[in-house]
Scaffold this active site. Structure first.
Site, PDB file in Angstrom:
ATOM      1  N   GLU A  60       0.827  -1.205   0.000  1.00 21.37           N
ATOM      2  CA  GLU A  60       0.000   0.000   0.000  1.00 21.37           C
ATOM      3  C   GLU A  60       0.862   1.255   0.000  1.00 21.37           C
ATOM      4  O   GLU A  60       0.496   2.256  -0.612  1.00 21.37           O
ATOM      5  CB  GLU A  60      -0.955  -0.005   1.198  1.00 21.37           C
ATOM      6  CG  GLU A  60      -2.149  -0.947   1.037  1.00 21.37           C
ATOM      7  CD  GLU A  60      -1.798  -2.417   1.178  1.00 21.37           C
ATOM      8  OE1 GLU A  60      -0.696  -2.720   1.690  1.00 21.37           O
ATOM      9  OE2 GLU A  60      -2.610  -3.266   0.778  1.00 21.37           O
ATOM     10  N   HIS A 129     -12.073  -6.117   7.900  1.00 21.55           N
ATOM     11  CA  HIS A 129     -12.739  -5.826   6.629  1.00 21.55           C
ATOM     12  C   HIS A 129     -13.964  -4.955   6.896  1.00 21.55           C
ATOM     13  O   HIS A 129     -14.948  -5.027   6.187  1.00 21.55           O
ATOM     14  CB  HIS A 129     -13.147  -7.109   5.895  1.00 21.55           C
ATOM     15  CG  HIS A 129     -12.000  -7.942   5.422  1.00 21.55           C
ATOM     16  ND1 HIS A 129     -11.296  -8.782   6.254  1.00 21.55           N
ATOM     17  CD2 HIS A 129     -11.398  -8.040   4.202  1.00 21.55           C
ATOM     18  CE1 HIS A 129     -10.326  -9.380   5.561  1.00 21.55           C
ATOM     19  NE2 HIS A 129     -10.371  -8.948   4.320  1.00 21.55           N
TER      20      HIS A 129
HETATM   21  C1  LIG Z   1      -1.913  -5.159   3.800  1.00 24.82           C
HETATM   22  C2  LIG Z   1      -2.926  -5.886   3.020  1.00 24.82           C
HETATM   23  N1  LIG Z   1      -3.206  -5.505   1.768  1.00 24.82           N
HETATM   24  C3  LIG Z   1      -4.140  -6.156   1.039  1.00 24.82           C
HETATM   25  C4  LIG Z   1      -4.821  -7.207   1.557  1.00 24.82           C
HETATM   26  C5  LIG Z   1      -5.869  -7.943   0.704  1.00 24.82           C
HETATM   27  N2  LIG Z   1      -5.350  -9.285   0.390  1.00 24.82           N
HETATM   28  C6  LIG Z   1      -5.671 -10.340   1.154  1.00 24.82           C
HETATM   29  S1  LIG Z   1      -4.832 -11.712   0.704  1.00 24.82           S
HETATM   30  C7  LIG Z   1      -4.038 -10.904  -0.538  1.00 24.82           C
HETATM   31  C8  LIG Z   1      -3.037 -11.638  -1.387  1.00 24.82           C
HETATM   32  C9  LIG Z   1      -2.023 -12.326  -0.553  1.00 24.82           C
HETATM   33  O1  LIG Z   1      -1.194 -13.095  -1.365  1.00 24.82           O
HETATM   34  P1  LIG Z   1      -0.080 -14.043  -0.767  1.00 24.82           P
HETATM   35  O2  LIG Z   1       0.765 -13.297   0.206  1.00 24.82           O
HETATM   36  O3  LIG Z   1       0.617 -14.679  -1.909  1.00 24.82           O
HETATM   37  O4  LIG Z   1      -0.862 -15.134   0.082  1.00 24.82           O
HETATM   38  P2  LIG Z   1      -1.910 -16.205  -0.419  1.00 24.82           P
HETATM   39  O5  LIG Z   1      -3.275 -15.581  -0.255  1.00 24.82           O
HETATM   40  O6  LIG Z   1      -1.595 -16.560  -1.819  1.00 24.82           O
HETATM   41  O7  LIG Z   1      -1.751 -17.344   0.514  1.00 24.82           O
HETATM   42  C10 LIG Z   1      -4.449  -9.569  -0.593  1.00 24.82           C
HETATM   43  C11 LIG Z   1      -3.979  -8.600  -1.594  1.00 24.82           C
HETATM   44  C12 LIG Z   1      -4.515  -7.569   2.878  1.00 24.82           C
HETATM   45  N3  LIG Z   1      -5.136  -8.579   3.484  1.00 24.82           N
HETATM   46  N4  LIG Z   1      -3.572  -6.902   3.586  1.00 24.82           N
END
Ligand SMILES: Cc1ncc(C[n+]2csc(CCOP(=O)(O)OP(=O)(O)O)c2C)c(N)n1
Ligand SMILES: Cc1ncc(C[n+]2csc(CCOP(=O)(O)OP(=O)(O)O)c2C)c(N)n1
Ligand SMILES: [Mg+2]
Ligand SMILES: [Mg+2]
Lengths: 326, 336, 326, 336
Positions: A60, A129
């Site tokens: 972010e 959320h």
């Molecule tokens: C700081 C933050 N930004 C955005 C989100 C929204 N979000 C939730 S999971 C995700 C992707 C995460 O990807 P990864 O780290 O590869 O983990 P995975 O879900 O694939 O296990 C996002 C963008 C969040 N939870 N926290």
């Protein structure tokens, strides 16, 4: 004009802005191919391409920092933060950089970034959320803070934010009513000026001030107390900064009573400023203590969110009591 | 080369005088570049007018190399009514749109990601330019360094990241800032190019930056340049470096003074004489003295500017505060 | 007891805590060999070693995040952020993690971190070495917010924060009076409970509520108006969360008038909560509008900080006007 | 190995059932690990009871490997009155101090730096343990990844960073997350060790983590492990992956299903029979069904818990709100 939802109005507004001005670019997580997790940017990637609809890494501060850089150059970036709950890694960029660039440079470097983000509870999203932390931004000089509550306002305020304002705008979208708030939205380049509150319903007994998802909620409450003979005036602030306190004061001078409704926690929330400004400037008109109806002073819950959020009945009871207090 | 030497000398003199002015209470908090002149001027001169500079708070040499007049800078140090940044910040936190030199802030690292956005914007508008963020070894630990390099890699942004590794982040030595072998090596974590260069060697810095610039402009991607140099003075006028580093260390770097080094080199090559070097220093002193005098004679920032530039135009309640303050000033309740 | 300065009192407090409890560890930028840029940790590195006085890389989210991890284990970390202006990179860790850990884990993982940071203006620090943004933390449920204004309070509140509280504490130190506020400080394990405001001076005509560096400033103003026959009661809040509003209300019920003084910007600042709570709970006692005297709604300036900050004369004028308003 | 297979199967079944429960509106938002069982169980089983786990939101396999009972987990999914986290968070955001399994949050990456503090605290108290933060490929872009790995390097913290590279961060593929060649390679930027491992190979993951654990405990420093795996299902129950990835890609990974792979391997070695594998799945289904039934029959979270655990003890005005809410509930103005 056709009936559209609030989220569709946002989508239309973004498309309109991008068509009008090639300097408008979007960035955020999952806004490209995926069209945004709430579909705010649906179709825009296809229409405008990856140079203008930029999918970003999970950062972010990166999103907002990149947007600031583009704004320094002179583009009009519109950044999406997926949920307001995730805006804090960008907090330094927002409050120390975006908010202060124009000031610190003596006007040489205005910083016209628009930061859109869905906020608020009522979607069973739990602690991360559901947050409403508008007071963090409203209390930071240099930021404008916008919260629409209808599709028409959403589009109109968004286009004003992008085209007319030349300052950083925090554009908070009440996600709880993304799909339930529907209404007619003017086609094309529809704009609503900042700093002009909307009187949703006129009344003479008590003033109700609100914004965002609490506006339809308050309207229901106002309609409910009407049956009990209480005529409340409902004001939708639309923008917290700049604040149209004149409209609020004019109403309170008429009614002598005020109820403030927001879903953010009460203590030191934005309602405190509203309450303070009303009592400081209309003290001698007040016939009863101002009432703040707000989320409780706890983190946002999951299982119990219906208790936490001001319900129609809780608001109605507050309006009724304030209207009849002697 | 001669121009470089002149800029470096001017910067050194301006720094020395400014530190003294701070001690005498004539200006506020000051940050000197002392020792980093070759890195800054070397990088600054390798750039073109259409390039963007996104500095930290220590980049006097870069500002001079961009052509910012001494007078403009001293007006900022004095926060007088000619300060284009309107007296809003402490000395050394300045910027000038005309020179594509962005107004600095104090928070460390934030500018690194701005540079990526700026570079992408310039490219989007069809410009053939690079954007150069300046930062220190300490800043490599910041969140915006991480975001900046990562985004630059992903978008292949036309950016040259210029890191002046001056050995210290206030009292923390480079080895305790991060365990990576070099700072340039961090580039690999973002799939971009990293280069280490002797930051006290003007010509070497110039070459490395010029090459990195060309690559960036022609779409070959961003580069992280690590210029190895040394902060010979204190971190700022608030700092006492004897608390955390040895005089021996400082003395050893004194031997590698970039100005001496360039001057010796030019004299050896016969491009200038010892006397000319002396004269050049004398000229710089006079120039700085004149700028100080003018800055001191310029009236201070007007009280009313407190309220401008918060927004393009103020909400009514801020205008009320402005009126209130005018009244307070008029009645002598508050004094500027 | 000897006369010490506020910063010396902090230093004594830290030393005392570390001697009492081996679980107390410190971390921050330049706090080790250098003893902190304001010398809060002077001598502690030498006395307690690098395992307990930890110099960190330049990363505020790292500092707070590491402290949170240690607190989850059960240590009592005390983190220093060099200036409050630089706390925002850690904002996510503070508001999303520290503030919510106890709640989200159902009490399994309390998060007892103390985060100390110098704040406020008056030192010619400009935009980024002067900020007062206590409202950002006070409005976040789950955080306690402490602001001492005397050496004795500084030590006493700090030791309570470290030993007695088991929640995250934002400990804001008014750096402007680090060396000018002097006073006697009890030796040894001196503690001051949270949530008990201090009546600095009693009076019957008007209540002045303040905290931090504005307390000595307000006291001067109170003394000045006394010569004009106005007897003001001055309250130092000491902790914003928990807020001792009872002491404030008791005073306002007596005086019927209230002036709030803080140096943070006015709009949606902490003074708004104070004003709101007073008018909501003591409306019928109010003989005049509540007055908020605060920093103006601009970023913090450099050249003009003396205009921005509430001066003794500005405060005195406000007190006098409020006391005599009819 | 048999234990591993059993855990992986149980996890798969629990996930499948939970996704269905979400679709039926019986529980809220759910995140499944579908496809990442070998990585999670492999890492989880390589740890000792005294180690600390600091998970993200997708670590069902780790929780099971730590010994957290299925019932405990389903009580959390249902946010019922037996939920040790007191119904405060969405399903899959849980934690259990007794298992040294820290309560997860949604913000991506924040836990990575907590792990460093936890590990240092444990070492300070003389423990011989490691702390393991779990995170995805997307999280490597976060600020707390950068801080976490940097701090771990500087302090030589006893931490094993376990990154499950499942190819996607919601809709963003790994190649667009960062331009670095591998994620394991990012370790070098922090002067620590990085290892890439086939995350669908239970035994390989187990070995790599065990080795990293030993090194960390004996003071040889932290390791970043990148487990290459794949998220076979949707990102969460709110996500529609057909918008951004091909069915061919998913199908190709289906071939590498870690459970099938381990089962085939054990059957080939003769450690179990096909029938036993069937029985094991049947047993898991029964176990999950029982947990669901009990969870559904357990009363919901009590309204009064809204106000507990904000602080150790509440300020008076929060207690007033608690009283107000009790009254509103009593009078039927608000309904839980
Ligand atoms: C700081 C933050 N930004 C955005 C989100 C929204 N979000 C939730 S999971 C995700 C992707 C995460 O990807 P990864 O780290 O590869 O983990 P995975 O879900 O694939 O296990 C996002 C963008 C969040 N939870 N926290
Ligand atoms: C975010 C942030 N944290 C802390 C500080 C305080 N501070 C100012 S300069 C500095 C050290 C910077 O070191 P480096 O990046 O190496 O730059 P140098 O000063 O050596 O040029 C610190 C810690 C700050 N300005 N910003
Ligand atoms: Mg440095
Ligand atoms: Mg992933």
């Amino acid at each position: 004009m056709t009936q559209v939802t609030l989220i569709q109005a946002i989508n239309q507004g973004l498309r309109q802005a991008m068509k009008t001005d090639p300097d408008v670019v979007l960035m955020g997580e999952d806004i490209g191919v995926n069209g945004g997790v709430f579909r705010a940017t649906d179709g825009l990637y296809k229409e405008f391409g990856e140079a203008r609809v930029i999918d970003t890494p999970l950062s972010e501060n990166g999103i907002v920092g990149m947007a600031i850089g583009m704004a320094l150059y002179g583009l009009k970036p519109v950044a999406e933060i997926q949920f307001m709950d995730f805006i804090y890694p960008a907090f330094d960029q927002i409050v120390n950089e975006a908010a202060k660039f124009r000031y610190r440079s003596g006007g040489q470097f205005p910083c016209h970034v628009v930061i859109r983000t869905p906020f608020g509870g009522g979607i069973r999203g739990g602690l991360y959320h559901s947050q409403s932390t508008e007071q963090l931004f409203a209390s930071t000089p240099g930021l404008k803070v916008v919260i629409p509550s209808t599709p028409a306002d959403a589009k109109g305020l968004l286009l004003t934010a992008i085209h007319d304002e030349e300052d950083p705008v925090i554009f908070l979208e009440p996600k709880r009513i993304y799909r339930t708030a529907t209404g007619e939205v003017p086609e094309g380049d529809h704009r609503i000026p900042f700093g002009k509150a909307r009187v949703v319903k006129e009344g003479s007994d008590v003033t109700v001030v609100s914004y965002g998802a609490m506006v339809p909620q308050s309207l229901q409450a106002v309609n409910a107390v009407e049956k009990m003979g209480v005529h409340a005036e409902l004001i939708d602030l639309r923008t917290l900064v700049p604040l149209d306190y004149e409209t609020v004061l004019r109403s309170v001078e008429k009614t002598g009573r005020a109820v403030i409704v927001h879903e953010a926690s009460k203590f030191a929330g934005f309602g405190a400023e509203l309450s303070a400004i009303i009592s400081e400037r209309a003290l001698y008109h007040l016939k009863a203590p101002i009432l703040r109806i707000a989320g409780y002073d706890t983190p946002f819950p999951y299982a119990l969110e219906n208790l936490y959020l001001p319900s129609v009945d809780r608001i109605a009871r507050g309006i009724e009591r304030t209207a009849t207090a002697t | 080369m001669l121009r470089a030497l002149k800029l470096m000398v001017t910067g050194r003199v301006a720094d020395e005088r400014s530190v003294n002015l701070q001690r005498q209470g004539r200006i506020g908090f000051y940050v000197q570049m002392d020792g980093q002149e070759a890195a800054q001027v070397g990088c600054g001169l390798a750039l073109e007018p259409e390039d963007w500079v996104v500095p930290a708070y220590r980049e006097l040499g870069v500002a001079l190399a961009r052509g910012v007049p001494l007078q403009t800078l001293f007006d900022q140090f004095y926060a007088n009514s000619n300060d284009e940044n309107k007296g809003r910040q402490m000395p050394t936190h300045y910027g000038y749109r005309a020179y594509r030199y962005v107004t600095a802030s104090s928070p460390v690292g934030t500018q690194i990601i701005h540079a990526v956005g700026l570079g992408m914007a310039a490219r989007y508008k069809g410009e053939k330019s690079v954007t150069v963020p300046f930062f220190g070894d300490g800043a490599t630990s910041s969140s915006d360094f991480h975001a900046g390099l990562n985004f630059a890699g992903v978008y292949n942004a036309p950016v040259v990241f210029f890191c002046q590794n001056n050995g210290w982040a206030i009292s923390l030595p480079r080895e305790k800032q991060t365990r990576s072998k070099t700072l340039a090596g961090k580039a690999e974590a973002y799939g971009i190019r990293g280069v280490q260069v002797d930051g006290n060697d003007f010509a070497a810095v110039y070459r490395v930056v010029q090459e990195a610039r060309e690559r960036a402009v022609s779409g070959e991607g961003p580069t992280l340049v690590e210029a190895l140099t040394y902060r010979m003075g204190s971190h700022s006028t608030s700092d006492d470096p004897t608390r955390y580093r040895s005089t021996a260390e400082v003395a050893s770097w004194k031997q590698k003074d970039p100005i001496e080094r360039l001057a010796r080199d030019l004299i050896a090559r016969g491009w200038i004489t010892e006397d000319q070097f002396e004269a050049l220093q004398e000229a710089a002193r006079a120039e700085v003295q004149a700028a100080i005098q003018t800055a001191e004679q310029t009236p201070p920032t007007s009280p009313d500017t407190l309220f401008t530039d918060v927004f393009k135009s103020n909400p009514s309640y801020v205008e009320e505060q402005r009126a209130e303050l005018s009244e307070l000033v008029r009645e002598g309740v508050v004094k500027p």
